[in-house]
Design an enzyme around this catalytic site. Structure first.
Site, PDB file in Angstrom:
ATOM      1  N   LYS A   1      40.633 -26.852   1.350  1.00 42.19           N
ATOM      2  CA  LYS A   1      41.248 -27.532   2.499  1.00 42.19           C
ATOM      3  C   LYS A   1      42.570 -26.827   2.784  1.00 42.19           C
ATOM      4  CE  LYS A   1      40.466 -31.053   5.289  1.00 42.19           C
ATOM      5  NZ  LYS A   1      39.188 -31.636   5.713  1.00 42.19           N
TER       6      LYS A   1
ATOM      7  N   ASP B   1      39.941 -30.115  11.492  1.00 45.91           N
ATOM      8  CA  ASP B   1      40.155 -31.443  10.899  1.00 45.91           C
ATOM      9  C   ASP B   1      41.148 -32.131  11.834  1.00 45.91           C
ATOM     10  OD1 ASP B   1      39.579 -33.103   8.327  1.00 45.91           O
ATOM     11  OD2 ASP B   1      41.730 -33.278   8.526  1.00 45.91           O
TER      12      ASP B   1
HETATM   13  P1  NDP Z   1      41.277 -35.997  15.244  1.00 45.66           P
HETATM   14  O1  NDP Z   1      42.571 -35.302  15.169  1.00 45.66           O
HETATM   15  O2  NDP Z   1      40.301 -35.598  16.281  1.00 45.66           O
HETATM   16  O3  NDP Z   1      41.510 -37.580  15.354  1.00 45.66           O
HETATM   17  C1  NDP Z   1      42.235 -38.278  14.373  1.00 45.66           C
HETATM   18  C2  NDP Z   1      42.349 -39.729  14.819  1.00 45.66           C
HETATM   19  O4  NDP Z   1      42.906 -40.482  13.756  1.00 45.66           O
HETATM   20  C3  NDP Z   1      43.258 -39.920  16.008  1.00 45.66           C
HETATM   21  O5  NDP Z   1      42.830 -41.017  16.739  1.00 45.66           O
HETATM   22  C4  NDP Z   1      44.601 -40.181  15.330  1.00 45.66           C
HETATM   23  O6  NDP Z   1      45.510 -40.918  16.142  1.00 45.66           O
HETATM   24  C5  NDP Z   1      44.175 -41.022  14.161  1.00 45.66           C
HETATM   25  N1  NDP Z   1      45.148 -40.864  13.073  1.00 45.66           N
HETATM   26  C6  NDP Z   1      45.521 -39.710  12.467  1.00 45.66           C
HETATM   27  N2  NDP Z   1      46.453 -39.949  11.538  1.00 45.66           N
HETATM   28  C7  NDP Z   1      46.676 -41.280  11.578  1.00 45.66           C
HETATM   29  C8  NDP Z   1      47.511 -42.153  10.853  1.00 45.66           C
HETATM   30  N3  NDP Z   1      48.333 -41.689   9.897  1.00 45.66           N
HETATM   31  N4  NDP Z   1      47.450 -43.478  11.151  1.00 45.66           N
HETATM   32  C9  NDP Z   1      46.615 -43.951  12.100  1.00 45.66           C
HETATM   33  N5  NDP Z   1      45.805 -43.173  12.832  1.00 45.66           N
HETATM   34  C10 NDP Z   1      45.828 -41.866  12.563  1.00 45.66           C
HETATM   35  O7  NDP Z   1      40.643 -35.842  13.768  1.00 45.66           O
HETATM   36  P2  NDP Z   1      39.134 -36.025  13.333  1.00 45.66           P
HETATM   37  O8  NDP Z   1      38.473 -37.063  14.156  1.00 45.66           O
HETATM   38  O9  NDP Z   1      38.528 -34.684  13.209  1.00 45.66           O
HETATM   39  O10 NDP Z   1      39.319 -36.556  11.824  1.00 45.66           O
HETATM   40  C11 NDP Z   1      39.385 -37.952  11.503  1.00 45.66           C
HETATM   41  C12 NDP Z   1      39.036 -38.142  10.028  1.00 45.66           C
HETATM   42  O11 NDP Z   1      37.734 -37.605   9.758  1.00 45.66           O
HETATM   43  C13 NDP Z   1      39.980 -37.436   9.029  1.00 45.66           C
HETATM   44  O12 NDP Z   1      40.073 -38.214   7.864  1.00 45.66           O
HETATM   45  C14 NDP Z   1      39.219 -36.149   8.707  1.00 45.66           C
HETATM   46  O13 NDP Z   1      39.604 -35.594   7.472  1.00 45.66           O
HETATM   47  C15 NDP Z   1      37.788 -36.675   8.671  1.00 45.66           C
HETATM   48  N6  NDP Z   1      36.759 -35.678   8.831  1.00 45.66           N
HETATM   49  C16 NDP Z   1      36.701 -34.875   9.936  1.00 45.66           C
HETATM   50  C17 NDP Z   1      35.710 -33.933  10.059  1.00 45.66           C
HETATM   51  C18 NDP Z   1      35.517 -33.129  11.309  1.00 45.66           C
HETATM   52  O14 NDP Z   1      34.470 -32.491  11.433  1.00 45.66           O
HETATM   53  N7  NDP Z   1      36.435 -33.139  12.256  1.00 45.66           N
HETATM   54  C19 NDP Z   1      34.748 -33.694   8.964  1.00 45.66           C
HETATM   55  C20 NDP Z   1      34.827 -34.653   7.890  1.00 45.66           C
HETATM   56  C21 NDP Z   1      35.820 -35.579   7.829  1.00 45.66           C
HETATM   57  P3  NDP Z   1      46.727 -40.150  16.862  1.00 45.66           P
HETATM   58  O15 NDP Z   1      46.118 -39.491  18.055  1.00 45.66           O
HETATM   59  O16 NDP Z   1      47.705 -41.216  17.177  1.00 45.66           O
HETATM   60  O17 NDP Z   1      47.260 -39.169  15.850  1.00 45.66           O
END
Ligand code: NDP
Length: 452
Positions: A130, A170
């Site tokens: 990562k 991510d």
């Molecule tokens: P994005 O950046 O597309 O979206 C993240 C979302 O989570 C946003 O809505 C963001 O809100 C919110 N968020 C982030 N940090 C916080 C926080 N501290 N508190 C509350 N809300 C938060 O990321 P992804 O959708 O790609 O990833 C989301 C999760 O999925 C993560 O845990 C990631 O590790 C996991 N994941 C992703 C993969 C992928 O293919 N993308 C694969 C496997 C797991 P805001 O806009 O306000 O920041």
């Protein structure tokens, strides 16, 4: 070493804590896995003798580097970047890159550790890694993002490669950022290779990669429910997050007959009592991805919806919950609330969204609980398929890939079932199942290599 001389779980965790001061997320992730593994290897001398778990909980390497860039006002800005390469026993390192102000070494070490088990569980030959930076993309201009990505890759390029380490997206890193980083890699190395996944379709990306994590976590819920003779049809679903994973989870829920009623971001959550349909979801995608907007705007646009500032959606009554935002977003109290409201199934799109207390509550209440390392593995699995397509210089069609994603998620589910049976009942402990199934393949490869 005789079996009786082995350190126990508590002593092992004391050591992990001592060696990793100030890294609570990493200690938490190791603790969750180690509990199941200690139980599993209790009578398997060789894993103790070769210190497999101790070695797995020590990343192969952690690279930390300075990332300098210039903002639009010509100020010099300095960020910190990392790549944590946890283990490559079964294949090249693989795992996403996160750009978020909360990124630090503990968070990336926990994610790389989890990734090792997750990647093994997919059945594909992928090691775990990562990376990321404490860079906050919010409010940055297109050119600032581009300059940051280029600067980040100017150091990262020497640590990655198509047979060495293949990063992906991510939090905060989507197709746009991958494009900038791939462009810089290509420019520095003069090589067009499959060094990153999540690329644009025009330059080696795979269809269905963007959707795979969100779709996959809904398939995982479907598989868990189907095993006990239930379905997603007509179920009220609470989803957190509003990024890539959350929006594609909602998309698949709409297709399979579930009713998603919430989305969130770091400022709060929206509830839509009519349900989030295709048209509303399209608005969210454009609003969050292209306009970089806040989810609170949803409540101003769609009748029958409300925004709850500073809150998470777990108190909304539902049958299924999909935590798809970030780590530790669902605690023990939230878990009790969900259970009290009749929730029957949790499928984690995010990595480690539930705290240890929350997991304990779900397990004790006998809920169908799909942990992130299994339920969100569709993204990395599709990345594995992007690597195969890049290596073969071809591109598979949408239908083929949708089919493969479903098969991969089914395989992951079945591996959990195989290893996670609860004695004296027909229930499955998916946490235990995913930890053990992920561990065995990596551990046996490590044994084959001897002490390295
Ligand atoms: P994005 O950046 O597309 O979206 C993240 C979302 O989570 C946003 O809505 C963001 O809100 C919110 N968020 C982030 N940090 C916080 C926080 N501290 N508190 C509350 N809300 C938060 O990321 P992804 O959708 O790609 O990833 C989301 C999760 O999925 C993560 O845990 C990631 O590790 C996991 N994941 C992703 C993969 C992928 O293919 N993308 C694969 C496997 C797991 P805001 O806009 O306000 O920041």
């Amino acid at each position: 070493m005789a079996v009786s001389d082995h350190v126990g779980y508590a002593e092992f965790m004391e050591g992990v804590k001592k060696r990793n001061p100030g890294q609570p997320e990493f200690v938490q992730a190791v603790g969750e896995v180690a509990e199941d593994i200690f139980d599993y290897i209790a009578d398997k001398e060789v894993y103790h003798e070769y210190q497999i778990l101790r070695r797995l909980a020590e990343p192969d390497r952690v690279v930390s580097f300075r990332v300098c860039w210039e903002d639009d006002k010509n100020n010099i800005r300095v960020q910190r970047g990392w790549r944590v390469q946890n283990n490559n026993a079964i294949g090249p390192y693989k795992g996403g890159i996160r750009f978020h102000s909360s990124v630090n070494q503990s968070v990336l070490k926990f994610l790389a550790f989890e990734q090792t088990f997750k990647n093994s569980l997919t059945g594909l030959p992928l090691g775990g890694a990562k990376g990321g930076a404490n860079f906050n993309p919010k409010g940055k201009s297109e050119h600032e993002i581009m300059r940051f990505c280029q600067s980040f890759m100017t150091e990262l390029y020497r640590h990655v490669g198509e047979d060495t380490d293949i990063p992906a997206g991510d939090i905060g890193v989507g197709a746009r950022e991958i494009g900038y980083m791939f462009g810089q890699y290509k420019r520095i190395t003069n090589k067009f290779s499959g060094v990153l996944t999540g690329k644009g379709l025009e330059f080696g990306g795979s269809r269905v990669r963007t959707e795979a994590t969100g779709y996959g976590c809904v398939y995982f819920a479907h598989n868990m429910l189907e095993r006990v003779g239930r379905s997603l049809d007509g179920k009220i679903c609470v989803v957190s997050g509003s990024g890539n994973v959350a929006t594609h989870a909602v998309e698949k829920l709409i297709q399979l007959g579930g009713k998603a009623v919430t989305l969130s971001d770091s400022e709060g959550f929206i509830i839509d009592r009519y349900g989030i349909d295709r048209e509303k979801l399209q608005w969210v995608k454009e609003h969050k991805t292209h306009r970089r907007g806040r989810i609170s705007e949803y409540a101003k646009v769609f009748r029958g919806s409300e925004f709850h500032e500073g809150k998470r959606p777990w108190a909304v009554p539902c049958q299924i919950a999909f935590p798809c935002a970030t780590q530790n977003e669902l605690n023990g109290e939230d878990a009790q609330t969900l259970i009290g409201n009749g929730c029957e199934c949790i499928s984690e799109g995010a990595n480690m969204p539930t705290t240890l207390k929350g997991i304990k509550s779900f397990k004790e209440a006998g809920l169908l609980y799909g942990p992130g390392k299994a339920a969100n593995a569709g993204g990395v699995a599709l990345s594995g398929l992007e690597m195969s397509q890049n290596a073969a210089r071809l591109s598979w069609d949408e239908e083929q890939l949708q089919q493969k994603l479903q098969e991969l998620m089914r395989g992951i589910h079945d591996r959990c079932v195989e290893r996670g049976g609860i004695a004296g009942s027909d229930r499955i402990d998916y946490v235990r199942g995913s930890n053990i199934a992920g561990f065995v393949k990596v551990a046996d490869a490590m044994l084959a290599y001897g002490v390295v």
